[in-house]
Design an enzyme around this catalytic site. Sequence first.
Site, PDB file in Angstrom:
ATOM      1  N   GLU A   1       0.850  74.509  35.157  1.00  0.00           N
ATOM      2  CA  GLU A   1       1.551  73.593  36.055  1.00  0.00           C
ATOM      3  C   GLU A   1       0.497  73.019  37.001  1.00  0.00           C
ATOM      4  OE1 GLU A   1       5.204  73.063  39.264  1.00  0.00           O
ATOM      5  OE2 GLU A   1       4.247  75.014  39.087  1.00  0.00           O
TER       6      GLU A   1
ATOM      7  N   GLU B   1      -3.481  74.197  42.108  1.00  0.00           N
ATOM      8  CA  GLU B   1      -3.070  73.590  43.380  1.00  0.00           C
ATOM      9  C   GLU B   1      -4.318  73.317  44.211  1.00  0.00           C
ATOM     10  OE1 GLU B   1      -0.332  72.285  45.021  1.00  0.00           O
ATOM     11  OE2 GLU B   1      -1.846  71.989  46.581  1.00  0.00           O
TER      12      GLU B   1
ATOM     13  N   ASP C   1       2.352  63.820  43.495  1.00  0.00           N
ATOM     14  CA  ASP C   1       2.183  62.879  44.613  1.00  0.00           C
ATOM     15  C   ASP C   1       2.209  61.439  44.086  1.00  0.00           C
ATOM     16  OD1 ASP C   1       1.990  64.938  46.422  1.00  0.00           O
ATOM     17  OD2 ASP C   1      -0.192  65.044  46.345  1.00  0.00           O
TER      18      ASP C   1
ATOM     19  N   LYS D   1      -0.184  53.216  46.893  1.00  0.00           N
ATOM     20  CA  LYS D   1      -1.049  52.011  46.881  1.00  0.00           C
ATOM     21  C   LYS D   1      -1.631  51.800  45.478  1.00  0.00           C
ATOM     22  CE  LYS D   1      -2.256  52.149  51.711  1.00  0.00           C
ATOM     23  NZ  LYS D   1      -3.004  52.930  52.676  1.00  0.00           N
TER      24      LYS D   1
ATOM     25  N   TYR E   1      10.649  70.872  45.570  1.00  0.00           N
ATOM     26  CA  TYR E   1      10.952  69.464  45.825  1.00  0.00           C
ATOM     27  C   TYR E   1      12.244  69.037  45.133  1.00  0.00           C
ATOM     28  CZ  TYR E   1       6.923  67.925  48.492  1.00  0.00           C
ATOM     29  OH  TYR E   1       6.012  67.715  49.500  1.00  0.00           O
ATOM     30  N   GLU E   2      12.468  69.557  43.946  1.00  0.00           N
ATOM     31  CA  GLU E   2      13.686  69.187  43.196  1.00  0.00           C
ATOM     32  C   GLU E   2      14.937  69.647  43.946  1.00  0.00           C
ATOM     33  OE1 GLU E   2      13.367  70.534  39.217  1.00  0.00           O
ATOM     34  OE2 GLU E   2      15.297  69.719  38.588  1.00  0.00           O
TER      35      GLU E   2
HETATM   36  N1  SAM Z   1       5.328  70.847  42.256  1.00  0.00           N
HETATM   37  C1  SAM Z   1       5.846  71.216  43.557  1.00  0.00           C
HETATM   38  C2  SAM Z   1       7.327  70.918  43.638  1.00  0.00           C
HETATM   39  O1  SAM Z   1       7.829  70.196  42.773  1.00  0.00           O
HETATM   40  O2  SAM Z   1       7.979  71.441  44.554  1.00  0.00           O
HETATM   41  C3  SAM Z   1       5.051  70.517  44.681  1.00  0.00           C
HETATM   42  C4  SAM Z   1       5.168  69.020  44.717  1.00  0.00           C
HETATM   43  S1  SAM Z   1       4.095  68.257  45.954  1.00  0.00           S
HETATM   44  C5  SAM Z   1       4.763  66.675  46.152  1.00  0.00           C
HETATM   45  C6  SAM Z   1       2.628  67.895  45.007  1.00  0.00           C
HETATM   46  C7  SAM Z   1       1.603  69.015  45.004  1.00  0.00           C
HETATM   47  O3  SAM Z   1       0.551  68.679  44.101  1.00  0.00           O
HETATM   48  C8  SAM Z   1       0.968  69.254  46.356  1.00  0.00           C
HETATM   49  O4  SAM Z   1       1.016  70.631  46.685  1.00  0.00           O
HETATM   50  C9  SAM Z   1      -0.471  68.757  46.157  1.00  0.00           C
HETATM   51  O5  SAM Z   1      -1.393  69.466  46.979  1.00  0.00           O
HETATM   52  C10 SAM Z   1      -0.692  69.014  44.691  1.00  0.00           C
HETATM   53  N2  SAM Z   1      -1.705  68.142  44.081  1.00  0.00           N
HETATM   54  C11 SAM Z   1      -1.763  66.793  44.182  1.00  0.00           C
HETATM   55  N3  SAM Z   1      -2.806  66.312  43.496  1.00  0.00           N
HETATM   56  C12 SAM Z   1      -3.432  67.389  42.957  1.00  0.00           C
HETATM   57  C13 SAM Z   1      -4.592  67.530  42.152  1.00  0.00           C
HETATM   58  N4  SAM Z   1      -5.336  66.462  41.794  1.00  0.00           N
HETATM   59  N5  SAM Z   1      -4.963  68.770  41.764  1.00  0.00           N
HETATM   60  C14 SAM Z   1      -4.230  69.852  42.153  1.00  0.00           C
HETATM   61  N6  SAM Z   1      -3.121  69.773  42.923  1.00  0.00           N
HETATM   62  C15 SAM Z   1      -2.731  68.562  43.314  1.00  0.00           C
END
Ligand code: SAM
Length: 214
Positions: free
Chosen positions: A43, A68, A117, A121, A194-195
Amino acid sequence: MRLRNIPGARETIAESQWIVQDPASCKEKWKERFGNDHPVHLEIGTGKGKFINQLAVENPDINYVGIEKYSSVLIRALDKLDESQIGNLLFIRGDAELICEYFGEGEVEKIYLNFSDPWPKDRHAKRRLPSKEYLRRFAQILTKDGTIEFKTDNRALFDFAVDEVEAGGFKILQITYDLHSDPVMNEGNIMTEYEERFSAKGNPICKYILGRKE
Ligand code: SAM
């Protein structure tokens, strides 16, 4: 994800038995790292780890790795693991951009992207995890029949992701624009943090499952 600086998070991560401290040294050796022949599922952007922790508890014959970027988020996933004490889940504190340094060709059977994320932009499009640039990286580490599962409530990000599939080297095997109302795709669905939050607000959840184009 709102990030707070948690004092001591980096140190806790650096000492944790659940964190792979030097993931590049495990490349092509994940079976040795886990001590068995089970398939490896990832994941990416695992956040606080609810989803992957529950998956790992439900599927002891699969090895899971959560990636993460931020220690301050990952530290919350470790709390859950300290409670469950399962042996088929490890974490990498690192950036998915380096994924091909962590995993060898065909070493991963499935990749989950959950509520990635959005990077709204245009100039940041390459940073979106379901972009063609990331899909091409994922293609390098996935098995021949490997799959990618992506879900989000962000319709603009999902539409972008659908448009990137072919150029990324994949095809759509299954798709829904309302996961929780789709009895087939929702079967066995594990909700992420988040879901839970966004579906409680009434947002429909979009999801696709991809396989290789050829
Ligand atoms: N997957 C979780 C959920 O659905 O509840 C968290 C969603 S949160 C919006 C996105 C997560 O992805 C954040 O914790 C962020 O730090 C991580 N993330 C974003 N870009 C990443 C990358 N390039 N490599 C590792 N983690 C990343």
